[in-house]
Scaffold this motif. Structure first.
Motif, PDB file in Angstrom:
ATOM      1  N   ALA A  21      47.677   8.253  14.175  1.00  0.00           N
ATOM      2  CA  ALA A  21      49.117   8.440  13.986  1.00  0.00           C
ATOM      3  C   ALA A  21      49.361   9.429  12.846  1.00  0.00           C
ATOM      4  N   GLY A  22      50.160  10.445  13.120  1.00  0.00           N
ATOM      5  CA  GLY A  22      50.461  11.457  12.115  1.00  0.00           C
ATOM      6  C   GLY A  22      49.551  12.663  12.157  1.00  0.00           C
ATOM      7  N   ASP A  23      48.423  12.599  12.873  1.00  0.00           N
ATOM      8  CA  ASP A  23      47.517  13.745  12.981  1.00  0.00           C
ATOM      9  C   ASP A  23      48.112  14.811  13.891  1.00  0.00           C
ATOM     10  N   ASP A  24      47.842  16.079  13.547  1.00  0.00           N
ATOM     11  CA  ASP A  24      48.266  17.194  14.394  1.00  0.00           C
ATOM     12  C   ASP A  24      47.160  17.654  15.338  1.00  0.00           C
ATOM     13  N   GLU A  25      45.935  17.243  15.040  1.00  0.00           N
ATOM     14  CA  GLU A  25      44.791  17.682  15.841  1.00  0.00           C
ATOM     15  C   GLU A  25      43.872  16.493  16.141  1.00  0.00           C
ATOM     16  N   TRP A  26      43.025  16.699  17.139  1.00  0.00           N
ATOM     17  CA  TRP A  26      41.997  15.708  17.472  1.00  0.00           C
ATOM     18  C   TRP A  26      40.813  15.862  16.530  1.00  0.00           C
ATOM     19  N   THR A  27      40.155  14.746  16.209  1.00  0.00           N
ATOM     20  CA  THR A  27      38.962  14.756  15.364  1.00  0.00           C
ATOM     21  C   THR A  27      37.748  14.351  16.186  1.00  0.00           C
ATOM     22  N   PRO A  28      36.762  15.250  16.356  1.00  0.00           N
ATOM     23  CA  PRO A  28      35.546  14.868  17.093  1.00  0.00           C
ATOM     24  C   PRO A  28      34.743  13.831  16.324  1.00  0.00           C
ATOM     25  N   VAL A  29      34.070  12.960  17.070  1.00  0.00           N
ATOM     26  CA  VAL A  29      33.244  11.903  16.482  1.00  0.00           C
ATOM     27  C   VAL A  29      31.813  12.093  16.981  1.00  0.00           C
ATOM     28  N   PRO A  30      30.806  12.018  16.102  1.00  0.00           N
ATOM     29  CA  PRO A  30      29.416  12.125  16.563  1.00  0.00           C
ATOM     30  C   PRO A  30      29.096  11.051  17.602  1.00  0.00           C
ATOM     31  N   THR A  31      28.254  11.418  18.576  1.00  0.00           N
ATOM     32  CA  THR A  31      27.913  10.480  19.650  1.00  0.00           C
ATOM     33  C   THR A  31      26.395  10.307  19.722  1.00  0.00           C
ATOM     34  N   PRO A  32      25.827   9.521  18.813  1.00  0.00           N
ATOM     35  CA  PRO A  32      24.381   9.286  18.868  1.00  0.00           C
ATOM     36  C   PRO A  32      24.016   8.421  20.074  1.00  0.00           C
ATOM     37  N   GLY A  33      22.814   8.616  20.577  1.00  0.00           N
ATOM     38  CA  GLY A  33      22.366   7.824  21.713  1.00  0.00           C
ATOM     39  C   GLY A  33      21.749   8.705  22.775  1.00  0.00           C
ATOM     40  N   THR A  34      21.370   8.096  23.875  1.00  0.00           N
ATOM     41  CA  THR A  34      20.676   8.823  24.936  1.00  0.00           C
ATOM     42  C   THR A  34      21.644   9.437  25.935  1.00  0.00           C
ATOM     43  N   THR A  35      21.257  10.581  26.461  1.00  0.00           N
ATOM     44  CA  THR A  35      21.991  11.210  27.562  1.00  0.00           C
ATOM     45  C   THR A  35      21.025  11.478  28.719  1.00  0.00           C
ATOM     46  N   ALA A  36      20.007  10.639  28.836  1.00  0.00           N
ATOM     47  CA  ALA A  36      18.934  10.879  29.803  1.00  0.00           C
ATOM     48  C   ALA A  36      19.433  10.978  31.238  1.00  0.00           C
ATOM     49  N   GLY A  37      20.447  10.190  31.605  1.00  0.00           N
ATOM     50  CA  GLY A  37      20.990  10.304  32.953  1.00  0.00           C
ATOM     51  C   GLY A  37      20.712   9.099  33.822  1.00  0.00           C
ATOM     52  N   ARG A  38      20.939   9.271  35.131  1.00  0.00           N
ATOM     53  CA  ARG A  38      20.860   8.150  36.072  1.00  0.00           C
ATOM     54  C   ARG A  38      19.470   7.521  36.056  1.00  0.00           C
ATOM     55  N   GLY A  39      19.467   6.215  36.070  1.00  0.00           N
ATOM     56  CA  GLY A  39      18.233   5.462  35.970  1.00  0.00           C
ATOM     57  C   GLY A  39      18.144   4.659  34.690  1.00  0.00           C
ATOM     58  N   LEU A  40      19.070   4.897  33.736  1.00  0.00           N
ATOM     59  CA  LEU A  40      19.051   4.111  32.499  1.00  0.00           C
ATOM     60  C   LEU A  40      19.271   2.630  32.789  1.00  0.00           C
ATOM     61  N   GLY A  41      20.125   2.328  33.769  1.00  0.00           N
ATOM     62  CA  GLY A  41      20.339   0.929  34.135  1.00  0.00           C
ATOM     63  C   GLY A  41      19.097   0.292  34.711  1.00  0.00           C
ATOM     64  N   VAL A  42      18.343   1.058  35.480  1.00  0.00           N
ATOM     65  CA  VAL A  42      17.070   0.570  36.030  1.00  0.00           C
ATOM     66  C   VAL A  42      16.086   0.311  34.900  1.00  0.00           C
TER      67      VAL A  42
END
Length: 366
Positions: A282-303
């Motif tokens: 609330a009150g911000d004029d711009e979006w602030t990116p947030v770091p996203t640590p973790g895996t991006t390996a893709g399909r098969g993570l659930g397996v």
């Protein structure tokens, strides 16, 4: 982990390549067999990824080294193939949707419990860095109390690029059942289970035309709504407005915004494993990116998570109960559109435990 979990891929179509390119890199999983009704296709895929056995689905389920079947068949075959695997004593991970109806889904869950095997269900994108970061921020209170969500999936339809798109316009597909699992699973893993829904649905055209490939110009019938707009209320009180359409000349997908009492959060495309998370307080004029640590390996993570959980004796995250609840919610949305009334969602599901930020699927668990 004492040894890799033996896995069979059943259904060697397009999506199998996304799974196999990852699964063969995970030390805690060993792909033992590729299976398909088209044996030549199974042999081609097995050869491409160095999988030792190419066979029929029935023989794959009976293979002594196969403990878990990854069911990548078309939606209309999900229930039958999964039930056959359960009856063969195998754990099963189903592609989405879990099944096509509540009865077959419930019977599958009951049969697995009786047989003492586990069920998993796509999508597993919520295990990726983007959605895990979003879940962690909500839990930490970064947006205050979460109140509402807005999701948009708009496209002119997959027939322009897909060489055989007919099944995407048949029962068990359309924009709601084909793409809805990504958006609904994301919100259920962020908010908790749904409570009730209201919806409207339309079908813009009775026929569509294949736009590319060897069958370009072929017309085929449209059997399901191609535009669905839904209101979804969650058991914890949040509300979501959701649009799923194959009727939009303006393509726009991967849009999820979650508004809380203190800030709005932009969530990554739920059909991906990474992406950017941004906050606007609330009150911000711009979006602030947030770091996203973790895996991006893709399909098969659930397996992979399922395989590790089986070896460790703990619950896995992309459960059959989650898949069935998302299916139940989608069916309620479709029925609400037909009946023009709010409908209660009868099922529920447990919230998956968050992943460790340092979870690396390529290193193995132990």
């Amino acid at each position: 982990m004492t040894s890799p979990l033996g896995v069979a891929i059943v259904g060697c179509g397009t999506i199998s390549h996304q799974y196999l390119s990852n699964l063969i890199t995970f030390p805690d999983v060993q792909v033992v067999a590729c299976a398909d009704l088209d044996l030549a296709r199974a042999q081609e895929v097995a050869s491409q990824y160095g999988v030792p056995v190419a066979t029929t689905p029935e023989q794959a389920m009976a293979h002594p080294d196969v403990e878990l079947v990854v069911n990548l068949t078309i939606p209309s075959a999900h229930a039958a193939v999964a039930m056959a695997a359960v009856e063969a004593g195998c754990h099963v991970y189903n592609e989405k949707p879990f099944t096509l109806d509540r009865e077959s889904g419930s019977k599958l869950v009951e049969a697995a419990a009786t047989a003492g095997v586990r069920l998993g269900s796509a999508p597993d994108t919520f295990l990726g860095a983007g959605l895990q970061t979003a879940a962690r921020l909500i839990a930490e209170g970064a947006i205050g109390a979460p109140l509402t969500a807005l999701t948009l999936l708009q496209s002119p339809g997959p027939e322009s690029w897909h060489h055989s798109p007919e099944f995407l316009f048949q029962r068990g597909a359309g924009p709601l059942f084909d793409m809805g699992p990504y958006y609904l699973t994301a919100l259920v893993t962020l908010f908790g289970p749904t409570r009730r829904v209201a919806a409207m649905a339309r079908r813009a055209r009775e026929e569509r035309t294949i736009g590319s490939g060897p069958r370009a110009g072929t017309r085929f019938p449209v059997e399901v709504p191609t535009h669905t707009a839904a209101l979804v209320e969650f058991a914890a009180g949040q509300a979501a407005t959701m649009v799923f359409t194959f009727d939009s000349p303006l393509p726009r997908w991967g849009f999820i915004e979650i508004t809380g009492t203190e800030a709005t959060m932009e969530v990554p495309d739920p059909n991906t494993f990474g992406g950017e998370v941004r906050l606007r307080r609330a009150g911000d004029d711009e979006w602030t990116p947030v770091p996203t640590p973790g895996t991006t390996a893709g399909r098969g993570l659930g397996v992979l998570d399922m395989a590790q959980a089986i070896r460790e004796g703990r619950p896995h995250r992309a459960t059959g109960e989650l898949g069935l609840h998302v299916l139940d919610t989608m069916l309620a949305i479709a029925e609400s559109a037909e009946r023009s009334e709010f409908l209660e969602v009868g099922s529920t599901c447990p919230m998956p435990e968050p992943l460790s930020e340092g979870w690396d699927p390529t290193k193995g668990h132990g």
